[in-house]
Design a protein around this motif. Structure first.
Motif, PDB file in Angstrom:
ATOM      1  N   VAL A  50       0.999  -2.178  -8.175  1.00 39.73           N
ATOM      2  CA  VAL A  50       1.144  -0.742  -7.927  1.00 39.73           C
ATOM      3  C   VAL A  50       0.876  -0.019  -9.244  1.00 39.73           C
ATOM      4  CG1 VAL A  50       2.824  -1.052  -6.059  1.00 39.73           C
ATOM      5  CG2 VAL A  50       3.639  -0.721  -8.403  1.00 39.73           C
ATOM      6  N   ASP A  51       0.637   1.282  -9.172  1.00 42.34           N
ATOM      7  CA  ASP A  51       0.304   2.066 -10.352  1.00 42.34           C
ATOM      8  C   ASP A  51      -0.984   1.555 -10.986  1.00 42.34           C
ATOM      9  OD1 ASP A  51       3.174   2.568  -9.843  1.00 42.34           O
ATOM     10  OD2 ASP A  51       2.977   3.908 -11.550  1.00 42.34           O
ATOM     11  N   LEU A  52      -2.053   1.722 -10.257  1.00 41.33           N
ATOM     12  CA  LEU A  52      -3.367   1.377 -10.814  1.00 41.33           C
ATOM     13  C   LEU A  52      -4.414   2.318 -10.211  1.00 41.33           C
ATOM     14  CD1 LEU A  52      -4.388  -2.146  -9.354  1.00 41.33           C
ATOM     15  CD2 LEU A  52      -2.833  -0.601  -8.273  1.00 41.33           C
ATOM     16  N   SER A  99       6.821  -3.441 -15.448  1.00 48.72           N
ATOM     17  CA  SER A  99       5.356  -3.368 -15.434  1.00 48.72           C
ATOM     18  C   SER A  99       4.793  -2.395 -16.460  1.00 48.72           C
ATOM     19  CB  SER A  99       4.869  -2.956 -14.042  1.00 48.72           C
ATOM     20  OG  SER A  99       5.385  -1.676 -13.697  1.00 48.72           O
ATOM     21  N   HIS A 100       5.475  -1.271 -16.662  1.00 46.70           N
ATOM     22  CA  HIS A 100       5.032  -0.277 -17.638  1.00 46.70           C
ATOM     23  C   HIS A 100       6.145   0.743 -17.850  1.00 46.70           C
ATOM     24  CE1 HIS A 100       4.052   1.611 -13.810  1.00 46.70           C
ATOM     25  NE2 HIS A 100       3.757   2.760 -14.385  1.00 46.70           N
ATOM     26  N   GLU A 101       5.951   1.633 -18.823  1.00 44.79           N
ATOM     27  CA  GLU A 101       7.057   2.441 -19.305  1.00 44.79           C
ATOM     28  C   GLU A 101       7.342   3.702 -18.496  1.00 44.79           C
ATOM     29  OE1 GLU A 101       4.204   1.892 -20.758  1.00 44.79           O
ATOM     30  OE2 GLU A 101       3.403   3.661 -21.798  1.00 44.79           O
ATOM     31  N   HIS A 102       6.549   4.016 -17.486  1.00 40.72           N
ATOM     32  CA  HIS A 102       6.808   5.250 -16.741  1.00 40.72           C
ATOM     33  C   HIS A 102       8.201   5.231 -16.122  1.00 40.72           C
ATOM     34  CE1 HIS A 102       2.227   6.101 -16.325  1.00 40.72           C
ATOM     35  NE2 HIS A 102       2.715   6.454 -17.497  1.00 40.72           N
ATOM     36  N   ALA A 103       8.805   6.431 -16.072  1.00 36.73           N
ATOM     37  CA  ALA A 103      10.227   6.533 -15.725  1.00 36.73           C
ATOM     38  C   ALA A 103      10.544   5.931 -14.363  1.00 36.73           C
ATOM     39  CB  ALA A 103      10.657   7.994 -15.767  1.00 36.73           C
ATOM     40  N   ASP A 104       9.622   6.073 -13.398  1.00 38.91           N
ATOM     41  CA  ASP A 104       9.940   5.550 -12.064  1.00 38.91           C
ATOM     42  C   ASP A 104       9.959   4.023 -12.028  1.00 38.91           C
ATOM     43  OD1 ASP A 104       7.129   5.882 -12.466  1.00 38.91           O
ATOM     44  OD2 ASP A 104       6.757   5.629 -10.322  1.00 38.91           O
ATOM     45  N   HIS A 105       9.572   3.387 -13.129  1.00 35.93           N
ATOM     46  CA  HIS A 105       9.602   1.923 -13.193  1.00 35.93           C
ATOM     47  C   HIS A 105      10.571   1.392 -14.241  1.00 35.93           C
ATOM     48  CE1 HIS A 105       6.092   1.452 -10.548  1.00 35.93           C
ATOM     49  NE2 HIS A 105       5.864   2.671 -10.990  1.00 35.93           N
ATOM     50  N   ALA A 106      10.847   2.176 -15.278  1.00 32.17           N
ATOM     51  CA  ALA A 106      11.570   1.620 -16.423  1.00 32.17           C
ATOM     52  C   ALA A 106      12.821   2.386 -16.813  1.00 32.17           C
ATOM     53  CB  ALA A 106      10.623   1.568 -17.635  1.00 32.17           C
ATOM     54  N   PRO A 144      -5.704  -0.866 -14.654  1.00 32.87           N
ATOM     55  CA  PRO A 144      -6.083   0.424 -15.232  1.00 32.87           C
ATOM     56  C   PRO A 144      -5.102   1.515 -14.796  1.00 32.87           C
ATOM     57  CG  PRO A 144      -7.501  -0.100 -13.345  1.00 32.87           C
ATOM     58  CD  PRO A 144      -6.564  -1.246 -13.507  1.00 32.87           C
ATOM     59  N   HIS A 145      -4.316   2.007 -15.759  1.00 31.15           N
ATOM     60  CA  HIS A 145      -3.292   3.023 -15.468  1.00 31.15           C
ATOM     61  C   HIS A 145      -2.977   3.725 -16.783  1.00 31.15           C
ATOM     62  CE1 HIS A 145      -0.141   4.889 -13.166  1.00 31.15           C
ATOM     63  NE2 HIS A 145       0.831   4.415 -13.931  1.00 31.15           N
ATOM     64  N   ASP A 146      -2.550   4.980 -16.708  1.00 28.83           N
ATOM     65  CA  ASP A 146      -2.363   5.727 -17.952  1.00 28.83           C
ATOM     66  C   ASP A 146      -1.016   5.446 -18.612  1.00 28.83           C
ATOM     67  OD1 ASP A 146      -0.954   6.986 -15.998  1.00 28.83           O
ATOM     68  OD2 ASP A 146      -1.852   8.966 -16.278  1.00 28.83           O
ATOM     69  N   GLY A 150      -5.190   6.502 -12.683  1.00 26.34           N
ATOM     70  CA  GLY A 150      -4.074   7.087 -11.937  1.00 26.34           C
ATOM     71  C   GLY A 150      -3.509   6.113 -10.918  1.00 26.34           C
ATOM     72  N   HIS A 151      -3.612   6.519  -9.658  1.00 23.93           N
ATOM     73  CA  HIS A 151      -2.992   5.755  -8.577  1.00 23.93           C
ATOM     74  C   HIS A 151      -4.004   5.428  -7.486  1.00 23.93           C
ATOM     75  CE1 HIS A 151       1.195   6.065  -9.935  1.00 23.93           C
ATOM     76  NE2 HIS A 151       0.823   7.220 -10.463  1.00 23.93           N
ATOM     77  N   LEU A 152      -3.714   4.349  -6.764  1.00 23.43           N
ATOM     78  CA  LEU A 152      -4.638   3.882  -5.727  1.00 23.43           C
ATOM     79  C   LEU A 152      -4.450   4.683  -4.432  1.00 23.43           C
ATOM     80  CD1 LEU A 152      -6.648   1.524  -6.004  1.00 23.43           C
ATOM     81  CD2 LEU A 152      -5.096   0.177  -4.585  1.00 23.43           C
TER      82      LEU A 152
HETATM   83 ZN   LIG Z   1       2.967   4.665 -13.643  1.00 22.87          ZN
END
Ligand SMILES: [Zn+2]
Ligand SMILES: [Zn+2]
Length: 225
Positions: free
Chosen positions: A101-103, A17-24, A79-81, A149-151
């Motif tokens: 998630v992550d929005l 979904s995106h490059e943040h460490a907890d996902h990628a 919308p997420h950073d 950020g986060h929901l």
């Molecule tokens: Zn994230």
């Protein structure tokens, strides 16, 4: 996957979904081990941390449908950073599942993509009060609570009360913060919101969905539709 009774070598693809460490963080290692392609957006690939290169990449663009085996996937922008963050709607054999998630907030586009799904996996990241009083430094509190950020439990509750179309049989609360939320608090907020929804739309024919809370380190059992 093993704990849920699924063989990891049954994987056919990894969708990021995106490059943040907890996902990628371990996508490349996982893809190599199981010899599967990684689907991601161009911006996500550019933002991946240094590490082993991805052997097989399939690019997608948010808004453009693609197919993995017999699963139709619609990635949509959130919308997420991050560089090019996406959430997903998956459809196979008439069953639709959305994963968001992550929005920072639920845009009109996101709400539209959540309509008509049999299962919704939605972020319930933090309780606003727990975040405010919690251990994070101020800048991080601001980041989490921002529109990128986060929901929060509260934002998700508002959706469940006012915008949820009642189609989903199952709603999974996901991506709960370890510090700023608890499964009980998140569940209560969602339950109360669904109750208010029933009062608000007493003539609605839709059932109240089953609520599940996903937890860190403990997989949910497989969901069957
Ligand atoms: Zn994230
Ligand atoms: Zn995350």
């Amino acid at each position: 996957m093993e704990r849920a009774g699924l063989a990891p070598n049954g994987l056919t693809a990894i969708v990021v979904s995106h490059e943040h460490a907890d996902h990628a963080a371990h996508a490349a290692a996982l893809a190599e081990e199981f010899g599967v392609p990684v689907y991601l957006a161009e911006g996500t690939q550019a933002g991946l941390p240094e590490g082993p290169a991805l052997a097989r990449v399939e690019r997608f663009r948010p808004g453009e449908r693609f197919t993995v085996g017999d699963i139709d996937v619609v990635p949509f922008a959130v919308p997420h950073d991050a560089n090019e963050p996406a959430a997903f709607r998956f459809e196979t054999h008439g069953v639709k599942l959305a994963l968001a998630v992550d929005l920072g907030y639920l845009t009109g586009l996101v709400k539209e993509q959540l309509r008509g799904c049999d299962c919704l996996v939605l972020e319930a990241n933090h309780d606003l009060e727990m975040l405010r009083r919690g251990p994070y430094p101020w800048y991080l509190k601001q980041r989490v609570a921002s529109r990128l950020g986060h929901l929060s439990n509260e934002a998700l509750a508002e959706f469940l009360e006012c915008d949820f179309d009642g189609a989903a049989r199952t709603v999974v609360l996901a991506h709960l913060s370890e510090n700023n939320n608890s499964p009980e608090v998140a569940r209560l907020a969602a339950e109360q919101a669904l109750k208010r929804r029933r009062n608000r739309f007493p003539l609605s024919l839709s059932r109240t969905p089953e609520l599940l809370v996903s937890q860190r380190r403990v997989p949910l059992g497989p969901l069957r539709f």
